[in-house]
Design a protein around this motif. Structure first.
Motif, PDB file in Angstrom:
ATOM      1  N   HIS A   1      42.704  43.095  40.640  1.00 21.72           N
ATOM      2  CA  HIS A   1      43.460  41.911  40.210  1.00 21.72           C
ATOM      3  C   HIS A   1      44.223  42.216  38.917  1.00 21.72           C
ATOM      4  O   HIS A   1      45.407  41.883  38.783  1.00 21.72           O
ATOM      5  CB  HIS A   1      42.493  40.741  40.026  1.00 21.72           C
ATOM      6  N   ILE A   2      43.560  42.865  37.987  1.00 19.35           N
ATOM      7  CA  ILE A   2      44.204  43.221  36.709  1.00 19.35           C
ATOM      8  C   ILE A   2      45.384  44.171  36.964  1.00 19.35           C
ATOM      9  O   ILE A   2      46.460  44.013  36.375  1.00 19.35           O
ATOM     10  CB  ILE A   2      43.178  43.853  35.740  1.00 19.35           C
ATOM     11  N   PHE A   3      45.205  45.138  37.850  1.00 18.22           N
ATOM     12  CA  PHE A   3      46.311  46.042  38.194  1.00 18.22           C
ATOM     13  C   PHE A   3      47.530  45.227  38.642  1.00 18.22           C
ATOM     14  O   PHE A   3      48.664  45.498  38.256  1.00 18.22           O
ATOM     15  CB  PHE A   3      45.905  46.975  39.339  1.00 18.22           C
ATOM     16  N   ARG A   4      47.295  44.232  39.485  1.00 20.69           N
ATOM     17  CA  ARG A   4      48.406  43.435  40.013  1.00 20.69           C
ATOM     18  C   ARG A   4      49.036  42.563  38.936  1.00 20.69           C
ATOM     19  O   ARG A   4      50.269  42.427  38.883  1.00 20.69           O
ATOM     20  CB  ARG A   4      47.933  42.594  41.199  1.00 20.69           C
TER      21      ARG A   4
ATOM     22  N   ALA B   1      48.347  43.829  26.368  1.00 17.86           N
ATOM     23  CA  ALA B   1      47.285  43.041  27.020  1.00 17.86           C
ATOM     24  C   ALA B   1      45.987  43.810  26.934  1.00 17.86           C
ATOM     25  O   ALA B   1      45.981  45.041  27.041  1.00 17.86           O
ATOM     26  CB  ALA B   1      47.639  42.784  28.483  1.00 17.86           C
ATOM     27  N   VAL B   2      44.898  43.092  26.710  1.00 19.11           N
ATOM     28  CA  VAL B   2      43.580  43.724  26.602  1.00 19.11           C
ATOM     29  C   VAL B   2      42.584  42.947  27.454  1.00 19.11           C
ATOM     30  O   VAL B   2      42.484  41.723  27.338  1.00 19.11           O
ATOM     31  CB  VAL B   2      43.106  43.765  25.124  1.00 19.11           C
ATOM     32  N   TYR B   3      41.914  43.635  28.344  1.00 16.15           N
ATOM     33  CA  TYR B   3      40.894  43.019  29.201  1.00 16.15           C
ATOM     34  C   TYR B   3      39.546  43.664  28.906  1.00 16.15           C
ATOM     35  O   TYR B   3      39.368  44.856  29.170  1.00 16.15           O
ATOM     36  CB  TYR B   3      41.227  43.217  30.679  1.00 16.15           C
ATOM     37  N   ILE B   4      38.644  42.880  28.323  1.00 16.75           N
ATOM     38  CA  ILE B   4      37.300  43.390  28.036  1.00 16.75           C
ATOM     39  C   ILE B   4      36.343  42.854  29.089  1.00 16.75           C
ATOM     40  O   ILE B   4      36.240  41.635  29.282  1.00 16.75           O
ATOM     41  CB  ILE B   4      36.818  42.949  26.638  1.00 16.75           C
ATOM     42  N   GLU B   5      35.668  43.744  29.772  1.00 20.28           N
ATOM     43  CA  GLU B   5      34.755  43.352  30.842  1.00 20.28           C
ATOM     44  C   GLU B   5      33.321  43.357  30.344  1.00 20.28           C
ATOM     45  O   GLU B   5      32.927  44.227  29.573  1.00 20.28           O
ATOM     46  CB  GLU B   5      34.917  44.318  32.032  1.00 20.28           C
ATOM     47  N   GLU B   6      32.564  42.354  30.812  1.00 25.69           N
ATOM     48  CA  GLU B   6      31.198  42.179  30.343  1.00 25.69           C
ATOM     49  C   GLU B   6      30.276  43.301  30.820  1.00 25.69           C
ATOM     50  O   GLU B   6      29.428  43.778  30.091  1.00 25.69           O
ATOM     51  CB  GLU B   6      30.695  40.855  30.912  1.00 25.69           C
TER      52      GLU B   6
ATOM     53  N   ARG C   1      29.826  45.279  36.921  1.00 32.54           N
ATOM     54  CA  ARG C   1      30.055  44.374  38.052  1.00 32.54           C
ATOM     55  C   ARG C   1      31.351  43.570  37.895  1.00 32.54           C
ATOM     56  O   ARG C   1      32.169  43.491  38.807  1.00 32.54           O
ATOM     57  CB  ARG C   1      28.865  43.412  38.187  1.00 32.54           C
ATOM     58  N   THR C   2      31.520  42.956  36.719  1.00 32.50           N
ATOM     59  CA  THR C   2      32.743  42.161  36.512  1.00 32.50           C
ATOM     60  C   THR C   2      33.975  43.084  36.431  1.00 32.50           C
ATOM     61  O   THR C   2      35.062  42.713  36.867  1.00 32.50           O
ATOM     62  CB  THR C   2      32.679  41.286  35.240  1.00 32.50           C
ATOM     63  N   TYR C   3      33.767  44.281  35.892  1.00 33.88           N
ATOM     64  CA  TYR C   3      34.868  45.257  35.803  1.00 33.88           C
ATOM     65  C   TYR C   3      35.361  45.567  37.227  1.00 33.88           C
ATOM     66  O   TYR C   3      36.566  45.510  37.521  1.00 33.88           O
ATOM     67  CB  TYR C   3      34.339  46.507  35.099  1.00 33.88           C
TER      68      TYR C   3
ATOM     69  N   GLY D   1      28.983  51.951  39.163  1.00 29.89           N
ATOM     70  CA  GLY D   1      29.862  52.744  38.301  1.00 29.89           C
ATOM     71  C   GLY D   1      30.478  53.932  39.019  1.00 29.89           C
ATOM     72  O   GLY D   1      31.593  54.346  38.712  1.00 29.89           O
ATOM     73  N   ARG D   2      29.766  54.487  39.998  1.00 26.81           N
ATOM     74  CA  ARG D   2      30.302  55.612  40.751  1.00 26.81           C
ATOM     75  C   ARG D   2      31.545  55.190  41.549  1.00 26.81           C
ATOM     76  O   ARG D   2      32.567  55.883  41.546  1.00 26.81           O
ATOM     77  CB  ARG D   2      29.232  56.149  41.707  1.00 26.81           C
ATOM     78  N   ALA D   3      31.455  54.029  42.201  1.00 25.27           N
ATOM     79  CA  ALA D   3      32.600  53.525  42.973  1.00 25.27           C
ATOM     80  C   ALA D   3      33.752  53.152  42.039  1.00 25.27           C
ATOM     81  O   ALA D   3      34.913  53.435  42.318  1.00 25.27           O
ATOM     82  CB  ALA D   3      32.185  52.322  43.821  1.00 25.27           C
ATOM     83  N   LEU D   4      33.416  52.504  40.918  1.00 29.18           N
ATOM     84  CA  LEU D   4      34.455  52.085  39.972  1.00 29.18           C
ATOM     85  C   LEU D   4      35.210  53.308  39.434  1.00 29.18           C
ATOM     86  O   LEU D   4      36.451  53.332  39.428  1.00 29.18           O
ATOM     87  CB  LEU D   4      33.818  51.282  38.832  1.00 29.18           C
ATOM     88  N   ASN D   5      34.476  54.336  38.999  1.00 31.82           N
ATOM     89  CA  ASN D   5      35.129  55.558  38.508  1.00 31.82           C
ATOM     90  C   ASN D   5      35.994  56.206  39.584  1.00 31.82           C
ATOM     91  O   ASN D   5      37.074  56.718  39.306  1.00 31.82           O
ATOM     92  CB  ASN D   5      34.086  56.569  38.024  1.00 31.82           C
ATOM     93  N   ASP D   6      35.501  56.189  40.828  1.00 31.95           N
ATOM     94  CA  ASP D   6      36.269  56.753  41.952  1.00 31.95           C
ATOM     95  C   ASP D   6      37.614  56.043  42.082  1.00 31.95           C
ATOM     96  O   ASP D   6      38.665  56.692  42.199  1.00 31.95           O
ATOM     97  CB  ASP D   6      35.446  56.609  43.240  1.00 31.95           C
TER      98      ASP D   6
END
Ligand code: TXA
Ligand code: MG
Length: 315
Positions: A278-281, A262-267, A270-272, A302-307
């Motif tokens: 949800h993708i994890f689940r 499966a491959v999920y490409i995020e725009e 924000r969308t990531y 991006g700081r929160a996402l990387n965390d």
């Protein structure tokens, strides 16, 4: 226990007023709430989630005027943040009011407060007419729920009611800012960026997210946000090893898409952030074994996402 589902904020509030546990949507993730002034009900939040008792809860309020019910005072930095970001995805750590049951704050002398921006959350809190401590409505350690279905998956049969809203907007949790230090300290990066906090306050410290440092925010000690699949961080999509049970998520597309399950490409970031939990689940439902997740530039959201990615990858 049967878990009632409802789209009515007043019906959900009736459950809470009776001492029951109610999951409800916010603009970040779904929360699991109880009446702050019913310690037995608050204790059941910890049981339902399997949450360590030393991890304090964020108290949700309908409006800023209720802060005096749970906090002893509002330091000037906190007032500044309230004026700028609240209602919204920001949690302020303030000195605790003596009347607030200590189970809410895990015996700390401080309390986290948040006024959500989502209209359905506000209607619910209005009808509750009491402060509502609420952690994310997932089993402890699992990814935070961004849909009522995810809440039901984790907590169905363990809680009394789910207030059904849509998918949550931000997908990552609120930014937690300790307003009892000078300068203020970001304890958990989240939906409000550190850059925007600095624009408002000038100086802001960021607590180390290093797992070895003694963290100020008790919750950051524990493993978090993790799917059952193993999460491996990559900078470049070519680092994702081929395999049927391998998934990839990131901003850049891998050249070998067909070789992955499966491959999920995020725009964009924000969308990531919106999609990540949800993708994890979904990956867990599909019995994916390894999720390769691309890290992003550590600015803004991006700081929160990387965390969250780093914590999900930590074993
Ligand atoms: O967006 C959010 O914040 C969501 C929604 C439901 O509002 N809630 C949420 O709660 O993420 P939870 O319990 O999953 O995470 C709360 C974080 C934990 O890391 C906890 O340790 C920290 O906030 N926290 C709460 N009260 C605190 C306090 N008095 N001092 C330091 N950290 C605190
Ligand atoms: Mg949580």
């Amino acid at each position: 226990m049967a878990t009632t589902r409802t789209t009515s904020p007043t019906e959900a509030a009736h459950h809470l007023r009776r001492g029951n546990l109610v999951a409800f949507p916010t603009e970040t993730v779904y929360g699991l709430g109880a009446d702050a002034f019913r310690p037995d009900a608050v204790r059941r939040i910890f049981e339902a989630k399997g949450r360590p008792a030393d991890n304090p809860l964020i108290v949700h309020l309908r409006r800023q005027e209720q802060i005096g019910q749970v906090a002893a005072r509002i330091p000037p930095v906190a007032q500044h943040l309230l004026d700028t970001f609240v209602p919204g995805p920001l949690t302020l750590i303030l000195p605790k009011h003596d009347n607030l049951p200590s189970v809410v704050t895990a015996d700390l002398e401080t309390v986290g407060i948040r006024v959500p921006r989502l209209p359905l959350a506000q209607s619910f809190l209005e009808a509750c007419d009491t402060p509502v401590p609420a952690p994310s409505a997932n089993r402890s350690g699992r990814p935070s729920p961004t849909s009522w279905e995810a809440v039901e998956h984790d907590l169905g049969g363990r809680i009394d009611c789910i207030l059904q809203g849509g998918r949550t907007d931000a997908g990552v949790e609120s930014t937690v800012v300790d307003c009892t230090t000078d300068p203020a300290t970001v304890l958990r990066p989240g939906a409000v960026s550190v850059e925007s906090l600095r624009r408002t306050l000038g100086e802001v410290q960021v607590a180390s997210s290093d797992a070895d440092a003694a963290p100020r925010s008790p919750g950051t000690r524990h493993r978090h946000y993790a799917p059952s699949a193993q999460v491996q961080l990559v900078e470049d999509p070519s680092e994702a090893a081929s395999g049927d049970r391998h998934a990839y998520v990131g901003l850049d597309a891998p050249a070998h898409t067909d070789a992955l399950g499966a491959v999920y490409i995020e725009e964009d970031v924000r969308t990531y952030a919106h999609d990540l939990f949800h993708i994890f689940r979904v990956c867990d439902e599909n019995e994916v074994e390894v999720i390769y997740a691309q890290t992003v530039s550590p600015t803004g959201l991006g700081r929160a996402l990387n965390d969250r990615l780093r914590r999900a990858a930590a074993r």
